[in-house]
Design an enzyme around this catalytic site. Structure first.
Site, PDB file in Angstrom:
ATOM      1  N   HIS A 152       0.854  -1.235   0.288  1.00 45.20           N
ATOM      2  CA  HIS A 152      -0.031   0.034  -0.032  1.00 45.20           C
ATOM      3  C   HIS A 152       0.981   1.164  -0.011  1.00 45.20           C
ATOM      4  O   HIS A 152       2.186   1.107   0.537  1.00 45.20           O
ATOM      5  CB  HIS A 152      -0.738  -0.035   1.219  1.00 45.20           C
ATOM      6  CG  HIS A 152      -1.890  -1.062   1.218  1.00 45.20           C
ATOM      7  ND1 HIS A 152      -2.012  -2.220   1.268  1.00 45.20           N
ATOM      8  CD2 HIS A 152      -3.585  -0.739   0.821  1.00 45.20           C
ATOM      9  CE1 HIS A 152      -3.259  -2.818   1.267  1.00 45.20           C
ATOM     10  NE2 HIS A 152      -4.072  -1.887   0.808  1.00 45.20           N
ATOM     11  N   LYS A 156      -0.909   4.826   4.570  1.00 50.52           N
ATOM     12  CA  LYS A 156      -1.843   3.750   5.062  1.00 50.52           C
ATOM     13  C   LYS A 156      -1.365   3.671   6.641  1.00 50.52           C
ATOM     14  O   LYS A 156      -0.279   3.385   6.829  1.00 50.52           O
ATOM     15  CB  LYS A 156      -1.739   2.556   4.334  1.00 50.52           C
ATOM     16  CG  LYS A 156      -2.749   1.614   5.093  1.00 50.52           C
ATOM     17  CD  LYS A 156      -2.885   0.312   3.985  1.00 50.52           C
ATOM     18  CE  LYS A 156      -3.996  -0.724   4.574  1.00 50.52           C
ATOM     19  NZ  LYS A 156      -5.193   0.060   5.044  1.00 50.52           N
TER      20      LYS A 156
END
Ligand code: NAD
Length: 263
Positions: A152, A156
């Site tokens: 990600h 995040k």
């Protein structure tokens, strides 16, 4: 009747995109947004964009606008306060925020029962990611060993991703004993990833990434790799819009887009 909808976390990466998409749907009416600062934000593109007033007070916004649905893309630290506030006010919830615990899920289930209302909680609204989970579940009936790599963007906050945890849960339903035994043997080596109920998960965080999941199965002489890439946040929008419509028919909490898509 149009579905009156509010978005919490509306100034964020997902919130802005979701709010903008909701204004394009003829059966949905975006009636407000909540974020940490009161401000006007532009939720469309360029000069053609729509200006939306953002408030910090969810309770007051609910009282003022009487929404049917709250869509939440905020932060693990505040999502449950938002969900409690909405469900106790009879507002249905579509929750995309990840990092919720098993006890949070139980609480949402209970709140829906008590308030006779619905909620959809999904760690991933991209149809391809839902298919990845299901394909991984099928494959895990035939392979004893698998690991998950989730990648990600660097902003995040939670790890492992909700999607990786849900994928591991799907896989566990197939052959829990075999996977638990193998994964547990690496407990003393942090570099081997986190043991999520028998499946090792490796989390990568880098700028440039959006949301990517890879499940690698191994057996003597062969591997099988199942991979899904969300290349932009556009990938989540159809699932969110579907959930806004479907939550109107629910009087219970549903966990996962797979239930709505019947995948
Ligand atoms: P982001 O940081 O860009 O946006 C979050 C927004 O929430 C920010 O604008 C922040 O100011 C706001 N916020 C924080 N605390 C708040 C509070 N107490 N009240 C109101 N607003 C508050 O994050 P993002 O990339 O948009 O992701 C948001 C969440 O959605 C994360 O948990 C992420 O993992 C999740 N996510 C889920 C999916 C899915 O398909 N389910 C897809 C992408 C992201």
């Amino acid at each position: 009747m149009r579905i009156k909808t509010i978005v919490t976390g509306v100034a964020g990466r997902m919130g802005r995109q979701v709010a903008s998409a909701l204004t394009q749907e003829s059966d949905i009416e975006l009636v407000g947004g909540v974020d940490l600062k009161s401000q006007n934000i532009n939720i469309g593109s360029g000069a053609t964009g729509t200006s939306l007033e953002v408030t910090t007070d969810l309770r007051a916004l609910i009282a003022k606008t009487g929404p049917n649905v709250m869509v939440d893309f905020t932060h693990p630290a505040c999502v449950m306060d938002n969900v409690r506030c909405a469900l106790q006010s009879g507002v249905r919830c579509v929750v995309g925020t990840t990092g919720l615990s098993a006890s949070d899920f139980d609480e949402i289930k209970g709140l829906c029962q008590v308030n006779k209302t619905g909620a959809v909680i999904a760690p991933n609204f991209a149809v391809g990611a839902v298919l990845l989970m299901r394909f991984a579940q099928i494959a895990s009936k035939h392979f004893d060993t698998a690991e998950i790599i989730e990648m990600h963007h660097d902003k995040k906050v939670d790890a492992p991703s909700g999607t990786a945890l849900k994928t591991a849960e799907f896989m566990r339903q197939s052959d829990p004993a075999a996977q638990e035994e193998i994964a547990a043997s690496f407990e003393s080596q942090p570099a081997r990833g986190e043991n999520a109920g028998g499946t090792r998960i490796h989390s990568v965080r880098l700028p440039g990434l959006v949301a990517h999941h890879e499940v690698i199965f191994g057996a003597p002489g062969q591997t099988l790799t199942i991979r899904h890439d969300s290349l932009s946040r556009e990938s989540f929008i159809p699932g969110v819009v579907l959930a806004v419509r479907e939550v109107m028919k629910l009087e219970e909490a549903v966990f996962g887009l797979d239930v709505l898509l019947n995948i």
